[in-house]
Design a protein around this motif. Sequence first.
Motif, mmCIF file in Angstrom:
data_model
loop_
_atom_site.group_PDB
_atom_site.id
_atom_site.type_symbol
_atom_site.label_atom_id
_atom_site.label_comp_id
_atom_site.label_asym_id
_atom_site.label_seq_id
_atom_site.Cartn_x
_atom_site.Cartn_y
_atom_site.Cartn_z
ATOM 1 N N GLU A 1 0.828 -1.208 0.000
ATOM 2 C CA GLU A 1 0.000 0.000 0.000
ATOM 3 C C GLU A 1 0.863 1.259 0.000
ATOM 4 O OE1 GLU A 1 -2.546 -0.212 3.337
ATOM 5 O OE2 GLU A 1 -3.809 -1.819 2.545
ATOM 6 N N THR B 1 0.710 3.949 -3.144
ATOM 7 C CA THR B 1 0.004 5.212 -2.899
ATOM 8 C C THR B 1 0.520 6.337 -3.768
ATOM 9 O OG1 THR B 1 -0.544 4.598 -0.641
ATOM 10 C CG2 THR B 1 -0.536 6.939 -1.150
ATOM 11 N N VAL C 1 -5.568 3.287 -5.347
ATOM 12 C CA VAL C 1 -5.333 2.558 -4.102
ATOM 13 C C VAL C 1 -6.563 2.632 -3.205
ATOM 14 C CG1 VAL C 1 -3.962 2.543 -1.973
ATOM 15 C CG2 VAL C 1 -2.840 2.837 -4.177
ATOM 16 N N ALA D 1 -7.920 0.049 0.432
ATOM 17 C CA ALA D 1 -6.823 0.501 1.286
ATOM 18 C C ALA D 1 -7.018 1.971 1.644
ATOM 19 C CB ALA D 1 -5.490 0.294 0.581
#
Length: 707
Positions: free
Chosen positions: A169, A173, A180, A185
């Motif tokens: 993640e 990002t 994302v 997430a």
Amino acid sequence: MEQFLAFGIVGLSTAAIYAVIGSGLVLTYTTTGVFNFAHGAAGMVSAFVYWQLSVGWSWPVPLALAAVLLVFAPAFGLMFGKTLAPTQGLGDAEKLVMTIALLSGLIVAARWIWDPNASRSLPRFFVDKPAIDLGVVTLTWHQALTIAVAVAVAVGLRILLYRTRTGVEMRATVDDRALVGLTGADPRRANRIAWILGIELAAIGGILIAPLVTLDAAQLSLLIVSAYTAAIFGRLRNLPMVFVGAVVVGLLESYLTGYLPQNEYLPGLRLAAPALLLFVALLVFPHGRLRGRDRRVGAVPLPTLGGSAAFAAVIVTLGLMLATMLTESDLITYGAMFAWGVIALSYVPLLGFAGQISLCQLGLAGIGAVAYGHLGPQGQWWALLAAMGIAGLVGAVIAIPALRLSGVYLALATAAFAVVLDRWIFTLPSFEVLGVNVALFDQGSVSITGPDLFGLKVDTTAGITVFAAVCLALAGFGVALLRRSRFGRRLIALRDSEAAYATLGGNLLVARVAVFALSAAIAGLGGALYGMQVRAVAPDQFNLVAGLPIFLIVTIAGLGVVGAGMFTGLVFAGPLNVIPVLWPALLNLSQVLPALGGILFGGGVLRDGAVAPLRQEWFPMLRDRVVAPLLLVAVLGLWGLRLLDAIDGWGFTGGVVFVIVVARIWNSARTRPEPDPSVVPVEWWGIRRPWSPDDKEVLDRGVATGS
């Protein structure tokens, strides 16, 4: 051989610290898209907090470490993340403003809290235990701990980034934040974790290296230059290569300490070696697309010839006022505003028009000052032009190797050059090149006198102040002409898109070299004027840290605005000097003001610059054919009363402020449009006019749209 291995052990232990700090820098950049120039300052503050707890307050070492690493550093990381979050929507220069503001502000804050004149030191870890005998060499427990921590950090980061969902993640990002979020997430949580871990690593590195050096705010913060070099080895994304780069830097520093010949020319080379290596690494290693790079840029204001000429006249008039009203000591302090203004003006064509970031303008000003001091010991007028030419030549030399760099990379290259100037070049004694004696500061200071203008010797502080004001006025008018010229339009096209500029037939090399040389020449002029004002200059007046506030204030004023030079000079000579005089207890607060302004700028409060709203709100009264002449007469009348000693300096200042405010109010009243009697405000519908069936639909639509 034993000595070689001993220096190698020292180099590897230092490299371990650089690897820890550099990996934290790369971690935050690869996961947030923000290159944190204040990363080293975060480690510096953490080291000072650890000193305060363990030495100042005598806390047990484990408790002090826990407090710093488990409480202070995570909270500090959250503060960094929240402060730097608005930078996502900014351009390259503006993105740097926030982190440079934090760097400058944290150095000032540390000097404010911990007196820099007091000596402080931290004991090494396990200093009471005997060294580890490796046969040929010995290894202290502090060195062993440092290397072990670096290995643990390398393994831990590898597992985190490539073996955990959180790490995936964090890396995803920065590439596509919205995508994302669609996967379920939380990009904000990933960024918060990245900032916490990044500042945590900076804190660990700061605590480990603090026992090896003097606890000095600027020195500890600039140790990040070595970590920058390690990060560039990894091209800001490859952690294993960051550790390789750290080993190269650590060993280079250690072996230069042990084997560098002892003479008066080379001691500074060891201090400047990481910066030199950073500059070389930037040129040698290929760099990919700057992650998170934002190419959206604002329009550059087009100044009018009449407005530029009037502004130049105002600058000269202000110089005359100061020269006739201030004492000798006050003129040295406040009259320097025009020299600072010229140095700040050098950013306008370079950064505002061409979009080329430079953090070495103050160093170039130092070159101009020292060149004028040596070439014109009697104030020869041609020496000033020669100093500008020498500074311009150095600027052109910087531009050629930096041709392939932009954005963060160009900022790092120019910062490295500023560090090389400060740590090595400016410390050199005089030397000869092809039979020509070259003298810089010659390990001391350089005396500088005012110019001799064809028999008219400008040697008084008042005369130098007026001369500096004239130079700023002419330089500002020249930059305004540049903006209106074909070359100025080409520079703006270069800023908007280098690829498009080259595709349409523009020569990138010529354009960048020319604008770097021009801005360096302007900076060299400002440095010479500053030297005239203060009579003598020393190397520490032109270092990297001293130049950061100038970069901040120019950016706050507004990139591409010709008035940014005068604005910067006024801020330097005004609030930053007046506040400590009126309230000595607020000296440190005044020094942190540029950093606070940079944070406000990055936060969106001053996103369009400070000069634009000033021009919009206050300049219309100068075009009012009734208000403007009366304002001019009032200001000149106050000036006359001051010359006759009918009022003092504060009376003059207060009177000028009063008449300007009155003129502003008067102009607003004169230009306010008369209300249209046929237009009825919505709150009076149904009272001043009959209610219609369509009114309810209009109101419902307005509530729904928020208008």
